[in-house]
Design a protein around this motif. Structure first.
Motif, mmCIF file in Angstrom:
data_model
loop_
_atom_site.group_PDB
_atom_site.id
_atom_site.type_symbol
_atom_site.label_atom_id
_atom_site.label_comp_id
_atom_site.label_asym_id
_atom_site.label_seq_id
_atom_site.Cartn_x
_atom_site.Cartn_y
_atom_site.Cartn_z
ATOM 1 N N TRP A 38 0.808 -1.210 0.000
ATOM 2 C CA TRP A 38 0.000 0.000 0.000
ATOM 3 C C TRP A 38 0.846 1.267 0.000
ATOM 4 C CZ3 TRP A 38 -5.299 -0.123 -0.260
ATOM 5 C CH2 TRP A 38 -5.897 -1.371 -0.062
ATOM 6 N N GLY A 39 0.384 2.253 -0.764
ATOM 7 C CA GLY A 39 0.932 3.594 -0.641
ATOM 8 C C GLY A 39 0.326 4.264 0.578
ATOM 9 N N ALA A 40 0.859 5.415 0.944
ATOM 10 C CA ALA A 40 0.402 6.123 2.143
ATOM 11 C C ALA A 40 -0.917 6.847 1.920
ATOM 12 C CB ALA A 40 1.466 7.093 2.618
ATOM 13 N N GLY A 41 -1.310 6.955 0.655
ATOM 14 C CA GLY A 41 -2.578 7.616 0.381
ATOM 15 C C GLY A 41 -2.426 9.093 0.071
#
Lengths: 109, 118
Positions: free
Chosen positions: A99-102
């Motif tokens: 996942w990316g940090a968003g």
């Protein structure tokens, strides 16, 4: 190591268009996901790209370039309800989601 | 479509007590369930992967004795936070994929549990 980069925050105007970029470096690649997450809620699925190119789904489109390790999510005709965090995630060679940090998207009237 | 029911949605507990979070797949068999933790303004962090009938696989840095995972059936997985402390306060989310559909993109998330330890 595995790494996914996306901007921390973006601001856009209601009715406009915004592009959220995501670059990745992972051990293997089995597809890239975009999820939308409103504060205090679980992520909801937006798109999945495994081949290069643009996939359009209503107001949202997602683009992938595997050679560049790059994707973007394009949101058109922005609405206030689009204010949320947008998460980029890559399925690696072990079929594990990285996942990316968003990116927190703020929509202004 | 595939639905994962997670409860409780939120829970407040005293430090030192244990809290159990349940995730149920309602219309599919969740062979594998993923448990995530998300701190404010941060991304999802995978804690562990649980497979039905076997021990969970924990990510580095996650204490298996503190975060007990049970996946006794194809439709139910539980996460128990034992001897909870304020630093365990977080948003916990489960996710599963319906492998039977063959659709690799069908990751379904529970609605999440907001845990506050006081």
């Amino acid at each position: 190591g595995q790494n996914i980069d996306q901007p921390t925050e973006m601001t856009a105007t209601e009715g406009a268009i915004v592009q959220i970029n995501c670059t990745y470096q992972t051990s293997g690649f089995n597809g890239l996901f975009w999820y939308q997450q409103h504060a205090g809620e679980a992520p909801t699925f937006l798109s999945y790209n495994v081949l290069d190119g643009l996939e359009e789904k209503g107001r949202f489109s997602s683009f992938l370039s595997r050679s560049k390790g790059y994707s973007y999510l394009l949101l058109k005709e922005l609405q206030m309800k689009d204010s949320a965090s947008y998460l980029c995630a890559v399925l690696d060679s072990n079929y594990q989601l990285i996942w990316g940090a968003g990116t927190k998207l703020i929509i202004k009237p | 479509g595939a639905v994962v029911s997670q409860h409780p949605s939120w829970v407040i507990c005293k430090s030192g007590t244990s809290v159990k979070i349940e995730c149920r797949s309602l219309d599919f068999q969740a062979t594998t369930m993923f448990w995530y933790r998300q701190f404010p303004k941060q991304s999802l962090m995978l804690m562990a992967t649980s497979n039905e009938g076997s021990k969970a696989t924990y990510e580095q840095g996650v204490e298996k004795d503190k975060f007990l995972i049970n996946h006794a059936s194809l439709t139910l997985s539980t996460l128990t936070v034992t001897s909870a402390h304020p630093e365990d306060s977080s948003f916990y989310i489960c996710s599963a994929r319906d492998y039977q559909t063959g659709d690799i993109a069908r990751y379904t998330f529970g609605s999440g549990t907001r845990l506050t330890v006081v």
